[in-house]
Design a protein around this motif. Structure first.
Motif, PDB file in Angstrom:
ATOM      1  N   ASP A 188      13.872  81.380  56.011  1.00  8.47           N
ATOM      2  CA  ASP A 188      13.799  79.977  55.611  1.00  8.47           C
ATOM      3  C   ASP A 188      14.782  79.120  56.410  1.00  8.47           C
ATOM      4  OD1 ASP A 188      11.802  80.494  53.792  1.00  8.47           O
ATOM      5  OD2 ASP A 188      13.140  80.475  52.039  1.00  8.47           O
ATOM      6  N   LEU A 189      15.959  79.655  56.697  1.00  4.63           N
ATOM      7  CA  LEU A 189      16.941  78.924  57.501  1.00  4.63           C
ATOM      8  C   LEU A 189      16.392  78.677  58.904  1.00  4.63           C
ATOM      9  CD1 LEU A 189      19.824  77.738  57.679  1.00  4.63           C
ATOM     10  CD2 LEU A 189      20.575  80.004  58.445  1.00  4.63           C
ATOM     11  N   LEU A 190      15.758  79.695  59.483  1.00  9.15           N
ATOM     12  CA  LEU A 190      15.158  79.529  60.811  1.00  9.15           C
ATOM     13  C   LEU A 190      14.027  78.508  60.766  1.00  9.15           C
ATOM     14  CD1 LEU A 190      15.020  83.258  61.986  1.00  9.15           C
ATOM     15  CD2 LEU A 190      16.691  81.506  62.634  1.00  9.15           C
ATOM     16  N   ALA A 191      13.215  78.552  59.713  1.00 10.71           N
ATOM     17  CA  ALA A 191      12.124  77.594  59.567  1.00 10.71           C
ATOM     18  C   ALA A 191      12.669  76.180  59.377  1.00 10.71           C
ATOM     19  CB  ALA A 191      11.234  77.989  58.385  1.00 10.71           C
ATOM     20  N   TYR A 192      13.759  76.057  58.626  1.00  7.91           N
ATOM     21  CA  TYR A 192      14.378  74.751  58.414  1.00  7.91           C
ATOM     22  C   TYR A 192      14.893  74.199  59.741  1.00  7.91           C
ATOM     23  CZ  TYR A 192      16.920  71.051  56.030  1.00  7.91           C
ATOM     24  OH  TYR A 192      17.362  69.826  55.591  1.00  7.91           O
ATOM     25  N   ALA A 193      15.554  75.048  60.516  1.00  7.56           N
ATOM     26  CA  ALA A 193      16.063  74.621  61.827  1.00  7.56           C
ATOM     27  C   ALA A 193      14.916  74.182  62.727  1.00  7.56           C
ATOM     28  CB  ALA A 193      16.858  75.749  62.480  1.00  7.56           C
ATOM     29  N   ASP A 194      13.809  74.903  62.667  1.00 10.86           N
ATOM     30  CA  ASP A 194      12.638  74.534  63.462  1.00 10.86           C
ATOM     31  C   ASP A 194      12.079  73.181  63.013  1.00 10.86           C
ATOM     32  OD1 ASP A 194      10.571  75.128  65.447  1.00 10.86           O
ATOM     33  OD2 ASP A 194       9.250  75.354  63.706  1.00 10.86           O
ATOM     34  N   ALA A 195      11.983  72.989  61.707  1.00 13.76           N
ATOM     35  CA  ALA A 195      11.478  71.719  61.179  1.00 13.76           C
ATOM     36  C   ALA A 195      12.411  70.570  61.551  1.00 13.76           C
ATOM     37  CB  ALA A 195      11.332  71.803  59.662  1.00 13.76           C
ATOM     38  N   LEU A 196      13.711  70.811  61.494  1.00 11.74           N
ATOM     39  CA  LEU A 196      14.687  69.788  61.863  1.00 11.74           C
ATOM     40  C   LEU A 196      14.591  69.458  63.348  1.00 11.74           C
ATOM     41  CD1 LEU A 196      16.964  68.045  60.680  1.00 11.74           C
ATOM     42  CD2 LEU A 196      18.558  69.881  61.265  1.00 11.74           C
ATOM     43  N   THR A 197      14.352  70.477  64.155  1.00 13.93           N
ATOM     44  CA  THR A 197      14.165  70.254  65.592  1.00 13.93           C
ATOM     45  C   THR A 197      12.956  69.366  65.836  1.00 13.93           C
ATOM     46  OG1 THR A 197      15.216  72.336  66.228  1.00 13.93           O
ATOM     47  CG2 THR A 197      13.638  71.397  67.793  1.00 13.93           C
ATOM     48  N   ARG A 198      11.860  69.657  65.136  1.00 14.20           N
ATOM     49  CA  ARG A 198      10.656  68.837  65.294  1.00 14.20           C
ATOM     50  C   ARG A 198      10.876  67.410  64.809  1.00 14.20           C
ATOM     51  NH1 ARG A 198       7.014  71.514  61.960  1.00 14.20           N
ATOM     52  NH2 ARG A 198       8.303  73.340  61.793  1.00 14.20           N
ATOM     53  N   GLN A 199      11.624  67.262  63.722  1.00 17.29           N
ATOM     54  CA  GLN A 199      11.853  65.935  63.153  1.00 17.29           C
ATOM     55  C   GLN A 199      12.784  65.085  64.011  1.00 17.29           C
ATOM     56  OE1 GLN A 199      12.865  65.674  58.930  1.00 17.29           O
ATOM     57  NE2 GLN A 199      14.426  64.186  59.454  1.00 17.29           N
ATOM     58  N   THR A 200      13.851  65.699  64.528  1.00 17.47           N
ATOM     59  CA  THR A 200      14.867  64.929  65.234  1.00 17.47           C
ATOM     60  C   THR A 200      14.738  64.990  66.754  1.00 17.47           C
ATOM     61  OG1 THR A 200      16.445  66.768  65.308  1.00 17.47           O
ATOM     62  CG2 THR A 200      16.530  65.300  63.367  1.00 17.47           C
ATOM     63  N   GLY A 201      14.019  66.000  67.239  1.00 14.66           N
ATOM     64  CA  GLY A 201      13.928  66.197  68.677  1.00 14.66           C
ATOM     65  C   GLY A 201      15.161  66.876  69.259  1.00 14.66           C
ATOM     66  N   GLN A 202      16.126  67.195  68.399  1.00 17.79           N
ATOM     67  CA  GLN A 202      17.352  67.861  68.837  1.00 17.79           C
ATOM     68  C   GLN A 202      17.229  69.352  68.553  1.00 17.79           C
ATOM     69  OE1 GLN A 202      20.835  66.723  66.668  1.00 17.79           O
ATOM     70  NE2 GLN A 202      22.219  67.497  68.222  1.00 17.79           N
ATOM     71  N   LYS A 203      17.279  70.164  69.608  1.00 20.46           N
ATOM     72  CA  LYS A 203      17.129  71.616  69.472  1.00 20.46           C
ATOM     73  C   LYS A 203      18.304  72.203  68.707  1.00 20.46           C
ATOM     74  CE  LYS A 203      15.445  75.717  70.810  1.00 20.46           C
ATOM     75  NZ  LYS A 203      14.953  76.443  69.671  1.00 20.46           N
ATOM     76  N   ILE A 204      18.011  72.999  67.698  1.00 18.42           N
ATOM     77  CA  ILE A 204      19.036  73.702  66.923  1.00 18.42           C
ATOM     78  C   ILE A 204      19.109  75.123  67.467  1.00 18.42           C
ATOM     79  CG2 ILE A 204      19.806  74.388  64.621  1.00 18.42           C
ATOM     80  CD1 ILE A 204      19.508  71.361  64.908  1.00 18.42           C
ATOM     81  N   ASP A 205      20.070  75.354  68.361  1.00 17.44           N
ATOM     82  CA  ASP A 205      20.201  76.675  68.984  1.00 17.44           C
ATOM     83  C   ASP A 205      20.812  77.710  68.042  1.00 17.44           C
ATOM     84  OD1 ASP A 205      19.107  75.942  71.482  1.00 17.44           O
ATOM     85  OD2 ASP A 205      21.028  75.072  72.088  1.00 17.44           O
ATOM     86  N   GLU A 206      21.687  77.252  67.158  1.00 20.67           N
ATOM     87  CA  GLU A 206      22.354  78.157  66.235  1.00 20.67           C
ATOM     88  C   GLU A 206      22.101  77.694  64.800  1.00 20.67           C
ATOM     89  OE1 GLU A 206      26.457  79.085  67.209  1.00 20.67           O
ATOM     90  OE2 GLU A 206      26.119  78.297  69.214  1.00 20.67           O
TER      91      GLU A 206
END
Length: 76
Positions: free
Chosen positions: A28-46
């Motif tokens: 879920d944390l990985l999915a959240y980071a992916d969703a946040l990346t899509r929403q903000t356009g900022q890649k969440i590497d960690e």
């Protein structure tokens, strides 16, 4: 809430904490980071860097905790 035995902490250095997450929570944390990346356009590497922010927001939004903290002056 009973008064805590420890007083205010004198330094505000980050503290390294190691935790074990259930596999489902990690997914879920990985999915959240992916969703946040899509929403903000900022890649969440960690994605693990989201955990402190999530904990902070969770505690700040917990009305019972914030009321108890105000009464006992947990927050500085």
């Amino acid at each position: 809430m009973a008064k805590l035995k420890l007083g205010p902490l004198t330094d505000d250095k980050p503290v390294k904490v190691t935790i074990d997450l259930p596999a489902a929570v990690h997914r879920d944390l990985l999915a959240y980071a992916d969703a946040l990346t899509r929403q903000t356009g900022q890649k969440i590497d960690e994605p693990n860097r989201l955990i402190p922010i999530m904990l902070e927001r969770f505690m700040a939004s917990d009305r019972a905790f914030t009321q108890a903290a105000r009464r006992s002056q947990v927050f500085s």
